[in-house]
Design a protein around this motif. Structure first.
Motif, PDB file in Angstrom:
ATOM      1  N   LEU A  87       0.814  -1.218   0.000  1.00  0.00           N
ATOM      2  CA  LEU A  87       0.000   0.000   0.000  1.00  0.00           C
ATOM      3  C   LEU A  87       0.843   1.261   0.000  1.00  0.00           C
ATOM      4  O   LEU A  87       0.466   2.251  -0.621  1.00  0.00           O
ATOM      5  CB  LEU A  87      -0.911   0.016   1.234  1.00  0.00           C
ATOM      6  N   LYS A  88       1.986   1.216   0.680  1.00  0.00           N
ATOM      7  CA  LYS A  88       2.754   2.465   0.729  1.00  0.00           C
ATOM      8  C   LYS A  88       3.343   2.832  -0.631  1.00  0.00           C
ATOM      9  O   LYS A  88       3.539   4.012  -0.920  1.00  0.00           O
ATOM     10  CB  LYS A  88       3.777   2.453   1.870  1.00  0.00           C
ATOM     11  N   ASP A  91       0.371   4.588  -2.233  1.00  0.00           N
ATOM     12  CA  ASP A  91       0.220   5.904  -1.622  1.00  0.00           C
ATOM     13  C   ASP A  91       1.246   6.887  -2.199  1.00  0.00           C
ATOM     14  O   ASP A  91       0.908   8.012  -2.572  1.00  0.00           O
ATOM     15  CB  ASP A  91       0.408   5.755  -0.103  1.00  0.00           C
ATOM     16  N   ASP A 116      -7.142  -4.411  -0.478  1.00  0.00           N
ATOM     17  CA  ASP A 116      -6.621  -3.287   0.315  1.00  0.00           C
ATOM     18  C   ASP A 116      -6.600  -1.992  -0.495  1.00  0.00           C
ATOM     19  O   ASP A 116      -6.986  -0.934  -0.003  1.00  0.00           O
ATOM     20  CB  ASP A 116      -5.193  -3.590   0.807  1.00  0.00           C
ATOM     21  N   TYR A 119     -10.142  -0.781  -0.972  1.00  0.00           N
ATOM     22  CA  TYR A 119     -10.723  -0.248   0.264  1.00  0.00           C
ATOM     23  C   TYR A 119     -10.156   1.136   0.591  1.00  0.00           C
ATOM     24  O   TYR A 119     -10.888   2.056   0.938  1.00  0.00           O
ATOM     25  CB  TYR A 119     -10.472  -1.211   1.430  1.00  0.00           C
ATOM     26  N   HIS A 120      -8.833   1.269   0.482  1.00  0.00           N
ATOM     27  CA  HIS A 120      -8.199   2.523   0.900  1.00  0.00           C
ATOM     28  C   HIS A 120      -8.299   3.634  -0.134  1.00  0.00           C
ATOM     29  O   HIS A 120      -8.384   4.805   0.219  1.00  0.00           O
ATOM     30  CB  HIS A 120      -6.725   2.290   1.249  1.00  0.00           C
ATOM     31  N   PHE A 121      -8.250   3.276  -1.407  1.00  0.00           N
ATOM     32  CA  PHE A 121      -8.176   4.319  -2.439  1.00  0.00           C
ATOM     33  C   PHE A 121      -9.323   4.256  -3.443  1.00  0.00           C
ATOM     34  O   PHE A 121      -9.481   5.146  -4.261  1.00  0.00           O
ATOM     35  CB  PHE A 121      -6.835   4.222  -3.188  1.00  0.00           C
TER      36      PHE A 121
ATOM     37  N   ASN B   9      -9.976  14.964   3.018  1.00  0.00           N
ATOM     38  CA  ASN B   9      -9.441  13.606   2.840  1.00  0.00           C
ATOM     39  C   ASN B   9      -9.893  12.961   1.531  1.00  0.00           C
ATOM     40  O   ASN B   9     -10.386  11.841   1.532  1.00  0.00           O
ATOM     41  CB  ASN B   9      -9.865  12.725   4.021  1.00  0.00           C
TER      42      ASN B   9
END
Lengths: 253, 200
Positions: A87-88, A91, A116, A119-121, B9
């Motif tokens: 994920l990083k 990001d 993941d 979900y995050h992005f 955000n």
């Protein structure tokens, strides 16, 4: 008018320069990635794909700097891929200004990475790239590490799993067709497109304008990606789009 | 001209910064109330999920601030959806600047994929935001929820059904598509918005 079919030049980047391989080996130089991206953008390319084919840590940093320069200079969407393992990495690249990321080997090693990222992005940033080869038994098998390592994953099963996990698009490269310039793997593409609820990008095999027409009509692809035919001016994007429109395919001109 | 971009955000804010810089402005990305209120125009861009984003805005009192802005405001994508009354995305209650609900696309056929993603055309364009554009001009969309046609609609697209590609009420403008990712057509729309701001 329906949603336009997309034409996507792909730029393989090594140490800050665009290169293009033939059948995944023998890299040739094809220019500055930012300048080339600006040129394609001005010619109405619909999207750009930048693939980082450097392995080193320094190379990764150079690539991230390049992503920043692309974002500052280009006003069409672009995705980045290569070396995205966690994920990083996603990001870092999205923060540098990329709109989407494509993951390939890491997704096969750790499929949960797709969940993941979605979900995050959001699913819209997650392209799952699949390199696959048609074997003599008539089955397509997925490969890792730029086509070096064979897996037991079959193309359609893996593409369906990726979509279920939240991939936003599938970028399918046929290793049998890549670099050969005799057209895209339209039979497999049509099967993917009809089986998946998400867009499919055709990759590998573009040699002439008719190949693009066929992948949209026969392969039912939502987008077509190519590299060398654009980098070496064998096909100009404006000519290609006018041709496709004359052939009844909806493209943005 | 002071151009403020609301910092929150959501993803993809920096592509709006770059696009506005290419047009010769020097936008500031901020969540500071006084800076936002004092700007000549405000952009509320981004990609994201409605409920979580609204929660973030409420915690920082940005929700009431945005509603009360008097200068030209341009919402983009999720920014547009958040300006509506509510969204089917996790049943979010939104800002209510436009009294219209945000609906989820339901695809009637396999070939109509969701999200609606890629270049699609504009029609029925009104207001100076679309000055110089022609019916059929393409812009870049990426969304799974839509704003139905309503009295505030100032541009349309048809995907599954005709929906609002842009809406307008008073000083508030909003686009479902991403002008910052829509090439020269998108630049024209952003320049038109800056022109509206400089004339008001």
């Amino acid at each position: 008018m329906p949603l336009a079919k997309r034409i996507i030049p792909c730029l393989d980047v090594k140490d800050g320069q665009t290169v293009k391989g033939t059948n995944f080996i023998n890299l040739r130089q094809a220019g500055d990635p930012v300048e080339l991206g600006k040129k394609y953008s001005s010619e109405n390319a619909d999207e750009l794909v930048y693939l980082d084919i450097t392995a080193s840590h320094e190379g990764r940093k150079t690539f991230t700097d390049m992503v920043r320069r692309v974002a500052a200079n280009i006003s069409i969407p672009f995705s980045v891929g290569g070396g995205i393992n966690e994920l990083k990495d996603v990001d870092r690249l999205l923060n540098a200004g990329a709109d989407k990321v494509s993951i390939n080997s890491a997704a096969i090693h750790r499929p949960h990475l797709i969940d993941d990222i979605a979900y995050h992005f959001g699913s819209q940033v997650c392209i799952v790239a699949i390199d696959a080869k048609l074997e003599e038994n008539g089955q397509w098998y997925c490969y890792l590490n730029g086509g070096r390592i064979r897996t037991d994953h079959q193309l359609l099963d893996w593409a369906k799993e990726a979509a279920d996990r939240g991939a936003g698009e599938i970028l399918f490269t046929s290793m049998n067709h890549d670099g050969v310039k005799h057209g895209f793997a339209n039979e497999a593409l049509a099967q993917l497109s009809e089986s998946l609820p998400i867009p499919v990008i055709a990759s590998g095999g573009a040699g002439c304008m008719e190949d693009f027409k066929n992948t949209f009509l026969v392969g039912k692809s939502d987008a077509a990606l190519a590299a060398s035919v654009f980098h070496y001016n064998e096909i100009s994007i404006p000519d290609l789009k006018h041709y496709l429109r004359r052939e009844g395919i909806n493209v943005r001109i | 001209m002071e151009v403020a971009i609301i910092k929150y955000n959501a993803g993809n804010i920096y592509s709006v910064v770059h696009a506005l810089k290419r047009l010769g402005t020097d936008p500031i990305v901020t969540d500071d109330a006084e800076t936002i209120k004092g700007a000549d125009c405000v952009l509320f861009p981004g990609q994201g999920e409605a409920a979580k984003t609204m929660e973030y805005l409420r915690e920082r009192h940005l929700d009431s601030l945005i509603k009360e802005l008097a200068q030209p405001v341009l919402g983009i994508c999720i920014g547009m959806q958040l300006m509506c009354s509510c969204s089917e995305e996790n049943d979010a209650t939104c800002l209510g600047i436009f009294d219209v609900p945000v609906k989820k696309f339901v695809s009637p056929a396999r070939e109509l994929k969701i999200p609606h993603m890629g270049w699609d055309s504009l029609s029925d364009m009104q207001t100076p935001l679309f000055k110089g554009l022609n019916t059929g001009d393409y812009v870049y969309f990426i969304h799974s929820y839509y704003v139905p046609l309503n009295e505030h609609t100032i541009a349309q697209n048809n995907y599954i059904l005709p929906f609002s590609a842009a809406i307008h009420k008073g000083n508030f403008y909003a686009t479902q598509f991403h002008p910052e990712k829509s090439g020269t057509i998108g630049n024209t729309i952003l320049q038109n918005f800056l022109d509206i701001a400089s004339q008001s």
